[in-house]
Write a protein that holds these residues in place. Structure first.
Motif, mmCIF file in Angstrom:
data_model
loop_
_atom_site.group_PDB
_atom_site.id
_atom_site.type_symbol
_atom_site.label_atom_id
_atom_site.label_comp_id
_atom_site.label_asym_id
_atom_site.label_seq_id
_atom_site.Cartn_x
_atom_site.Cartn_y
_atom_site.Cartn_z
ATOM 1 N N PRO A 68 -9.411 -6.806 0.808
ATOM 2 C CA PRO A 68 -10.309 -6.523 1.933
ATOM 3 C C PRO A 68 -10.158 -7.513 3.076
ATOM 4 O O PRO A 68 -10.304 -7.137 4.253
ATOM 5 C CB PRO A 68 -11.707 -6.606 1.304
ATOM 6 C CG PRO A 68 -11.536 -7.426 0.070
ATOM 7 C CD PRO A 68 -10.156 -7.126 -0.427
ATOM 8 N N ALA A 72 -8.753 -5.865 6.522
ATOM 9 C CA ALA A 72 -9.698 -5.909 7.645
ATOM 10 C C ALA A 72 -9.172 -6.822 8.749
ATOM 11 O O ALA A 72 -9.356 -6.546 9.936
ATOM 12 C CB ALA A 72 -11.068 -6.385 7.166
ATOM 13 N N GLU A 90 -17.125 -6.490 8.853
ATOM 14 C CA GLU A 90 -17.937 -6.595 7.638
ATOM 15 C C GLU A 90 -18.647 -5.274 7.353
ATOM 16 O O GLU A 90 -18.675 -4.789 6.207
ATOM 17 C CB GLU A 90 -18.963 -7.718 7.796
ATOM 18 C CG GLU A 90 -19.889 -7.897 6.614
ATOM 19 C CD GLU A 90 -19.327 -8.794 5.532
ATOM 20 O OE1 GLU A 90 -20.029 -9.054 4.549
ATOM 21 O OE2 GLU A 90 -18.173 -9.225 5.674
ATOM 22 N N LEU A 93 -16.231 -2.601 6.055
ATOM 23 C CA LEU A 93 -15.915 -2.811 4.633
ATOM 24 C C LEU A 93 -17.056 -2.314 3.740
ATOM 25 O O LEU A 93 -16.822 -1.689 2.703
ATOM 26 C CB LEU A 93 -15.651 -4.289 4.366
ATOM 27 C CG LEU A 93 -14.363 -4.896 4.928
ATOM 28 C CD1 LEU A 93 -14.334 -6.404 4.678
ATOM 29 C CD2 LEU A 93 -13.133 -4.238 4.315
ATOM 30 N N SER A 96 -17.319 1.664 3.731
ATOM 31 C CA SER A 96 -16.204 2.297 3.022
ATOM 32 C C SER A 96 -16.294 2.019 1.526
ATOM 33 O O SER A 96 -15.923 2.878 0.711
ATOM 34 C CB SER A 96 -14.867 1.804 3.582
ATOM 35 O OG SER A 96 -14.750 0.404 3.502
ATOM 36 N N SER A 130 -15.344 4.654 7.339
ATOM 37 C CA SER A 130 -15.097 3.457 8.135
ATOM 38 C C SER A 130 -14.572 3.816 9.524
ATOM 39 O O SER A 130 -14.996 3.242 10.532
ATOM 40 C CB SER A 130 -14.083 2.563 7.408
ATOM 41 O OG SER A 130 -13.731 1.449 8.200
ATOM 42 N N SER A 244 -9.703 -1.227 7.651
ATOM 43 C CA SER A 244 -10.896 -1.750 6.975
ATOM 44 C C SER A 244 -11.363 -0.777 5.902
ATOM 45 O O SER A 244 -11.857 -1.197 4.847
ATOM 46 C CB SER A 244 -12.017 -1.991 7.989
ATOM 47 O OG SER A 244 -11.657 -2.986 8.915
ATOM 48 N N GLY A 247 -9.353 -1.391 2.902
ATOM 49 C CA GLY A 247 -9.775 -2.645 2.274
ATOM 50 C C GLY A 247 -11.084 -2.522 1.519
ATOM 51 O O GLY A 247 -11.208 -2.993 0.377
ATOM 52 N N GLY A 248 -12.081 -1.882 2.129
ATOM 53 C CA GLY A 248 -13.373 -1.712 1.468
ATOM 54 C C GLY A 248 -13.273 -0.829 0.244
ATOM 55 O O GLY A 248 -13.882 -1.104 -0.805
ATOM 56 N N VAL A 266 -19.329 -7.110 -0.653
ATOM 57 C CA VAL A 266 -18.364 -7.573 0.360
ATOM 58 C C VAL A 266 -18.511 -9.073 0.597
ATOM 59 O O VAL A 266 -17.519 -9.786 0.803
ATOM 60 C CB VAL A 266 -18.538 -6.780 1.670
ATOM 61 C CG1 VAL A 266 -17.624 -7.315 2.760
ATOM 62 C CG2 VAL A 266 -18.250 -5.305 1.425
ATOM 63 N N GLY A 270 -15.568 -9.614 5.603
ATOM 64 C CA GLY A 270 -15.230 -9.127 6.936
ATOM 65 C C GLY A 270 -15.201 -10.251 7.950
ATOM 66 O O GLY A 270 -14.341 -10.284 8.845
#
Length: 348
Positions: A68, A72, A90, A93, A96, A130, A244, A247-248, A266, A270
């Motif tokens: 992440p 991101a 952030e 993330l 998602s 996202s 992102s 990543g999330g 998270v 982020g």
């Protein structure tokens, strides 16, 4: 404002590559020194550190935690290179992460829709959520010229409240049930490497990359040659949403669950992603190195605590921010795009 195609800008690009090489050499040197000290003094703290750093479990944890941050961070590069500061990474993330787990639970792990496996659908759903939130942010900032910092904070706060709320509505609590399946760290590592190489190529070897840099450095020059600054900036922000989202989704699906308590699962990654691309001087390869470094420190502190070293996790979490301040103060190589954060009125 600088012309991104001028000799000065080309020289800056060469300097940027040298900066990244210096970081790589420095990191390898530190690891080599740690390895030597660990072999020389196996019963000391150096021995413990070497055992942790070079263990497969730490490597796997680092790959999972780095995904992440790096992805991101790459998205943040595209947005900021275009002239839009997206500190809402952030929030992207968080949203998602939740949507990917929700989609997987709706489809059912092990099931498929039109031949597409549930985990693939979960990734696509997380990316879509996202990207949608990034699109709203882009419209607010580019079309309506809102303050980008305030809009980015709004994205974060909306996601921070919305994801746990939706989890409570659909699952009865801020933490979702475990899916019973997870995406392995090797998949996360593969996505990170491919995204990094793809981002580097897109930024440095395509006309779009040149337009993106021009939109962030000298939008008037880009407008003069007939390229829409707004369209380029929209593309940059949407790419930040896509990356992102990957990543999330990777973070949540790596453990098969969304955790919405506190700062959510998270946990500031982020914001660390922003630090990563600043530390990497807006270079995808530098961002990869910084993300792996920060994720590795996080993985190490967990293992050190298991070995009896009382190192507060909050102390480790401050390291990325301290490092980037030191780098900016002593090295001073990070070059923020000159038009970043500035609105641009297209000249007819």
């Amino acid at each position: 404002m600088r012309n991104p195609l001028s000799p000065a800008s080309l020289l800056e690009s060469a300097s940027e590559s040298s900066y990244v090489r210096s970081l790589v050499v420095g990191t390898v040197g530190v690891l080599a020194a740690l390895g030597v000290l660990g072999l020389a003094f196996p019963e000391s703290v150096f021995g413990d550190l070497a055992g942790i750093v070079f263990s497969t479990s730490t490597g796997a944890s680092t790959a999972r935690l780095a995904a992440p941050i790096v992805l991101a961070g790459l998205g943040g590069i595209f947005a900021e290179k275009s002239g839009v500061i997206n500190i809402g990474l952030e929030g992207l993330l968080i949203i998602s992460a939740f949507v990917s787990v929700y989609a997987a639970s709706v489809v059912g792990v092990g099931n498929a829709v039109l031949g597409v496996p549930a985990l693939v659908i979960a990734f696509l759903a997380g990316i879509a959520a996202s990207t949608f939130l990034a699109a709203v942010f882009a419209v607010v900032c580019i079309e309506f010229k809102a303050d980008q910092i305030i809009a980015g904070l709004a994205v974060w706060l909306i996601a921070l409240g919305l994801a746990p709320f939706m989890s409570t509505v659909f699952f009865g609590g801020v933490n979702t049930p475990n899916l019973g399946v997870s995406v392995g760290w090797k998949y996360s590592a593969t996505m990170v490497v491919l995204a990094t190489l793809g981002s580097w190529w897109l930024l440095n070897r395509t006309a779009f990359g040149k337009h993106l840099r021009a939109a962030g450095e000298n939008p008037k020059a880009l407008d003069t040659v007939g390229v829409s600054v707004s369209k380029v900036r929209y593309a940059g922000v949407l790419l930040s949403g896509v990356l992102s989202g990957v990543g999330g989704s990777a973070l949540a699906l790596s453990i098969g669950q969304f955790v919405g308590s506190g700062e959510t699962m998270v946990q500031g990654k982020g914001f660390i992603a922003i630090v990563a691309y600043l530390f990497g001087n807006y270079n995808p390869l530098g961002t990869l190195g910084a993300g792996v470094l920060f994720a590795g420190l996080d993985a190490m502190q967990i293992r050190l605590q298991q070995l009896g070293y009382a190192i507060p996790d909050t102390l480790v979490q401050t390291i990325p921010y301290v490092v980037v301040i030191v780098v900016l103060a002593l090295v001073g190589r990070t070059q923020i795009p000159e038009a970043a954060g500035e609105h641009y009125e297209t000249e007819e």
